[in-house]
Design an enzyme around this catalytic site. Structure first.
Site, PDB file in Angstrom:
ATOM      1  N   LYS A 170       0.873  -1.186   0.000  1.00 43.09           N
ATOM      2  CA  LYS A 170       0.000   0.000   0.000  1.00 43.09           C
ATOM      3  C   LYS A 170       0.898   1.221   0.000  1.00 43.09           C
ATOM      4  CE  LYS A 170      -4.417   1.135   0.269  1.00 43.09           C
ATOM      5  NZ  LYS A 170      -5.621   0.444  -0.221  1.00 43.09           N
ATOM      6  N   ASP A 215      -7.063   4.379  -4.478  1.00 45.02           N
ATOM      7  CA  ASP A 215      -7.706   4.239  -3.162  1.00 45.02           C
ATOM      8  C   ASP A 215      -8.301   5.626  -2.891  1.00 45.02           C
ATOM      9  OD1 ASP A 215      -7.917   2.351  -0.676  1.00 45.02           O
ATOM     10  OD2 ASP A 215      -7.281   4.233   0.202  1.00 45.02           O
TER      11      ASP A 215
HETATM   12  P1  NDP Z   1     -12.932   7.764  -2.599  1.00 42.73           P
HETATM   13  O1  NDP Z   1     -11.862   8.770  -2.411  1.00 42.73           O
HETATM   14  O2  NDP Z   1     -13.507   7.548  -3.938  1.00 42.73           O
HETATM   15  O3  NDP Z   1     -14.156   8.097  -1.608  1.00 42.73           O
HETATM   16  C1  NDP Z   1     -13.990   8.177  -0.237  1.00 42.73           C
HETATM   17  C2  NDP Z   1     -15.305   8.565   0.408  1.00 42.73           C
HETATM   18  O4  NDP Z   1     -15.173   8.469   1.827  1.00 42.73           O
HETATM   19  C3  NDP Z   1     -15.711   9.989   0.108  1.00 42.73           C
HETATM   20  O5  NDP Z   1     -17.107  10.095   0.139  1.00 42.73           O
HETATM   21  C4  NDP Z   1     -15.091  10.750   1.294  1.00 42.73           C
HETATM   22  O6  NDP Z   1     -15.705  11.986   1.586  1.00 42.73           O
HETATM   23  C5  NDP Z   1     -15.334   9.764   2.418  1.00 42.73           C
HETATM   24  N1  NDP Z   1     -14.325   9.956   3.457  1.00 42.73           N
HETATM   25  C6  NDP Z   1     -12.975   9.900   3.322  1.00 42.73           C
HETATM   26  N2  NDP Z   1     -12.379  10.169   4.505  1.00 42.73           N
HETATM   27  C7  NDP Z   1     -13.376  10.355   5.381  1.00 42.73           C
HETATM   28  C8  NDP Z   1     -13.405  10.646   6.760  1.00 42.73           C
HETATM   29  N3  NDP Z   1     -12.261  10.773   7.477  1.00 42.73           N
HETATM   30  N4  NDP Z   1     -14.610  10.753   7.353  1.00 42.73           N
HETATM   31  C9  NDP Z   1     -15.766  10.629   6.649  1.00 42.73           C
HETATM   32  N5  NDP Z   1     -15.797  10.349   5.329  1.00 42.73           N
HETATM   33  C10 NDP Z   1     -14.625  10.217   4.719  1.00 42.73           C
HETATM   34  O7  NDP Z   1     -12.358   6.408  -1.974  1.00 42.73           O
HETATM   35  P2  NDP Z   1     -12.836   4.918  -2.237  1.00 42.73           P
HETATM   36  O8  NDP Z   1     -14.310   4.869  -2.395  1.00 42.73           O
HETATM   37  O9  NDP Z   1     -11.964   4.346  -3.262  1.00 42.73           O
HETATM   38  O10 NDP Z   1     -12.412   4.210  -0.867  1.00 42.73           O
HETATM   39  C11 NDP Z   1     -13.307   4.144   0.264  1.00 42.73           C
HETATM   40  C12 NDP Z   1     -12.850   3.049   1.200  1.00 42.73           C
HETATM   41  O11 NDP Z   1     -12.826   1.791   0.491  1.00 42.73           O
HETATM   42  C13 NDP Z   1     -11.430   3.200   1.768  1.00 42.73           C
HETATM   43  O12 NDP Z   1     -11.390   2.631   3.062  1.00 42.73           O
HETATM   44  C14 NDP Z   1     -10.585   2.356   0.825  1.00 42.73           C
HETATM   45  O13 NDP Z   1      -9.377   1.931   1.428  1.00 42.73           O
HETATM   46  C15 NDP Z   1     -11.536   1.195   0.592  1.00 42.73           C
HETATM   47  N6  NDP Z   1     -11.271   0.392  -0.590  1.00 42.73           N
HETATM   48  C16 NDP Z   1     -11.254   0.962  -1.829  1.00 42.73           C
HETATM   49  C17 NDP Z   1     -11.032   0.167  -2.950  1.00 42.73           C
HETATM   50  C18 NDP Z   1     -11.133   0.696  -4.335  1.00 42.73           C
HETATM   51  O14 NDP Z   1     -11.091  -0.107  -5.267  1.00 42.73           O
HETATM   52  N7  NDP Z   1     -11.279   1.994  -4.543  1.00 42.73           N
HETATM   53  C19 NDP Z   1     -10.712  -1.260  -2.810  1.00 42.73           C
HETATM   54  C20 NDP Z   1     -10.845  -1.773  -1.471  1.00 42.73           C
HETATM   55  C21 NDP Z   1     -11.072  -0.958  -0.420  1.00 42.73           C
HETATM   56  P3  NDP Z   1     -15.022  13.368   1.104  1.00 42.73           P
HETATM   57  O15 NDP Z   1     -15.397  13.491  -0.346  1.00 42.73           O
HETATM   58  O16 NDP Z   1     -15.629  14.402   1.986  1.00 42.73           O
HETATM   59  O17 NDP Z   1     -13.547  13.215   1.326  1.00 42.73           O
END
Ligand code: NDP
Length: 447
Positions: A126, A166
C-alpha cells in the site's frame, strides 16, 4: 484476551508503539490466527506471524511540486511493500491528509490477507501521500502525481509491485501517474491498475469493489434463505466504493436511503434510485462537489451535518467511507434498530468494539478484507489481461468477479463456521488468508 495473543501484541507494540491503526489491524488478525497456529504443528517455532507484521520494505520519500501561485509545496510519499510470498506487491495509493506510516502499514497488512483470499497470485502492499487533493486544480493534481511518480517509479514494476487507486486516487490520478511512469521507464506495461479502458484498463474495475461487496452480502443472505430485494440499506461514503455498492443494491431491488461524505450524510426516505445516484456520481466525480448539495436537487431528502448514518433504521449497512467510522455505540444502535447484515466496503471501518457487538448479536458481519476484495481481484484480472495483451468483455469480467466473491465467501465459511451454524467471517477470512501466505513462506525458507 487470550494470553498468547496478549504476549504477541506486547512485542508488536514495543516496535510500533506510535501506530494505533496498525496495532488495531494486527490485533484483530492475531486473535483468530494465533489459536490456529498453535493447533497446527507445521507452524510451530517458525515465527510466521512475527515475520508477516514486519514490512519487507518501507519506502518514504519527499515530493516537491509547485502550486498554481508558484509556491513550492512539500509532501511526504510512501510505499509499504509488506509481503511478496505469493506474488508481486499489490495494493492501492491513498492521497489524503490523514495518511501516515501507521495508516499505510495497517492497509498493507490487511492487503496481504485480502489478496491471498482472492485466490490470485498477488502479494500485499500500500502507498500514498499526505497530499490533500480537495480544492486543488487539475494542473496541480497533475504536477503532484508526476512529482510523486518521479520517485516511486524506481521501486515498482509489473513483476515487482503494482499500485492502484484508493481514497483520493481515481481514474484521473492513475492516468497522470501512469503517464510519468511510462515516460521515465520508456515502456508500456501494466504497472498500475485502474487504467482507462483505451489504454490497458479492464472492464468492471471501477465498479468492482462496490459490486463485489454486494455480491458478498448476497451470498451471506442466500445462505440464510434471504435476499437483498426490498431491504432498507444504509451506505456511508459517496466515493468509488459507495457509488457502486449503491448501484448494485438498487439493481438487486434494495432501497438505499443514505450516502455521506466527510461533512455529513443525506437521508432520502423515498430511496436513492439510479437517476439520483447518477446525480451523485456527477456531483462527486465531475463537479467535485459536496453531498449536501443533494438536498437542493431532491428537497424531500435531509442533510445531517457532521454525522454518520448509523442511527437510521435499516436492514443492512455498508460502511464504505474510511477506517474507524463505525463505533461501538453505532453498532449497538444498528442492532437495536433491527439491522441483520453489515458488509464492510471500506477497510477497517468498524472498530474492534463494534465488531464484538455484531458478533455477540450474531448478525451477519463481513470484514473488508473479504467483502471489499473484489476491487483488487479485478485489478488482478486487469494484470492478467495486460500480460496476455487481450481484453475480456464486461460480462466475462463480471462473471469472474462473481465467482471470486463466491469463492471468498466459501473460504470464510470453511474456516469460520461454528457449531451452531453461525459463521464468524472475521475468523474465516483471517485464517483462510493466512494459510496460503504462511505455507508459501514456509516453502521459501527464512528470507
Ligand atoms: P474515494 O476517495 O472515492 O471516496 C472516499 C469517500 O469516503 C468519500 O465520500 C469521502 O468523503 C469519504 N471519506 C474519506 N475520509 C473520510 C473521513 N475521514 N470521514 C468521513 N468520510 C470520509 O475512496 P474509495 O471509495 O476508493 O475508498 C473508500 C474506502 O474503500 C477506503 O477505506 C478504501 O481503502 C476502501 N477500498 C477501496 C477500494 C477501491 O477499489 N477503490 C478497494 C478496497 C477498499 P469526502 O469526499 O468528503 O472526502
Amino acid at each position: 484476551m487470550d494470553k498468547r495473543v496478549q504476549e504477541f501484541m506486547e512485542t508488536v507494540k514495543v516496535r510500533n508503539s506510535h501506530e494505533p491503526e496498525f496495532l488495531q489491524a494486527v490485533q484483530e488478525v492475531a486473535e483468530t490466527v494465533i489459536p490456529y497456529i498453535y493447533e497446527h504443528d507445521i507452524y510451530a517455532g517458525k515465527n510466521i506471524l512475527s515475520r508477516i507484521v514486519e514490512p519487507e520494505r518501507l519506502i518514504s520519500f519527499r515530493v516537491c511540486w509547485v502550486d498554481d501561485d508558484g509556491v513550492i509545496q512539500i509532501n511526504r510519499g510512501y510505499r509499504v511493500q509488506m509481503n511478496s510470498a505469493i506474488g508481486p506487491y499489490k495494493g492501492g495509493l491513498r492521497f489524503h491528509p490523514t495518511v501516515n506510516q501507521s495508516v499505510l502499514k495497517f492497509l498493507a497488512f490487511e492487503q496481504v490477507f485480502k489478496n491471498s483470499l482472492t485466490t490470485l497470485p498477488m502479494g500485499g502492499g500500500k502507498g500514498g501521500s499526505d497530499f490533500d487533493p480537495k480544492g486543488k486544480s487539475d494542473d496541480e493534481i497533475m504536477r503532484f502525481c508526476h512529482a510523486f511518480m518521479s520517485e516511486l517509479f524506481r521501486h515498482i514494476g509489473h513483476d515487482t509491485d503494482v499500485p492502484a487507486g484508493d481514497i483520493g486516487v481515481g481514474a484521473r490520478e492513475v492516468g497522470y501517474l501512469f503517464g510519468m511512469y511510462k515516460k521515465l521507464r520508456n515502456e508500456f506495461t501494466g504497472v498500475l491498475t485502474g487504467k482507462g479502458l483505451s489504454w490497458g484498463g479492464s472492464q468492471i474495475r471501477p465498479e468492482a469493489t462496490g459490486y463485489g461487496a454486494v455480491y458478498f452480502a448476497d451470498s451471506m443472505l442466500k445462505r440464510k434463505g434471504d435476499e437483498i430485494k426490498n431491504k432498507i440499506i444504509l451506505i456511508s461514503g459517496s466515493g468509488n466504493v459507495a457509488e457502486y455498492a449503491a448501484e448494485k443494491c438498487i439493481q438487486l431491488g434494495g432501497k438505499v436511503v443514505t450516502m455521506s461524505d466527510s461533512s455529513g450524510y443525506i437521508y432520502d426516505k423515498d430511496g436513492i434510485n439510479q437517476e439520483k445516484l447518477d446525480f451523485i456520481k456527477d456531483l462527486k466525480n465531475v463537479k467535485r462537489g459536496r453531498i449536501s448539495e443533494y438536498v437542493k436537487e431532491y428537497p424531500s431528502a435531509v442533510f445531517h451535518q457532521g454525522k454518520t448514518p448509523w442511527s437510521e433504521k435499516c436492514d443492512m449497512a455498508f460502511p464504505c467511507a474510511t477506517q474507524n467510522e463505525l463505533h461501538k455505540e453505532d453498532a449497538e444502535t444498528l442492532v437495536k434498530n433491527g439491522c441483520i447484515c453489515v458488509t464492510e466496503g471500506a477497510n477497517m471501518p468498524s472498530t474492534i468494539e463494534a465488531v464484538t457487538v455484531f458478533h455477540k448479536a450474531k448478525i451477519l458481519f463481513a470484514p473488508g478484507k473479504a467483502s471489499n476484495a473484489g476491487g483488487v481481484a479485478t485489478s488482478g484480472l486487469e494484470m492478467t489481461q495486460n500480460a496476455l495483451r487481450y481484453k475480456w468483455t464486461r460480462m466475462e469480467v463480471d462473471e469472474k468477479l462473481k465467482d471470486i466473491m463466491k469463492d471468498i465467501h466459501a473460504s470464510c465459511e470453511q474456516y469460520g463456521a461454528e457449531d451452531d451454524g453461525f459463521v464468524n467471517y472475521v475468523k474465516g477470512a483471517n485464517i483462510a488468508g493466512f494459510v496460503k501466505v504462511a505455507d508459501a513462506m514456509l516453502a521459501q525458507g527464512v528470507i
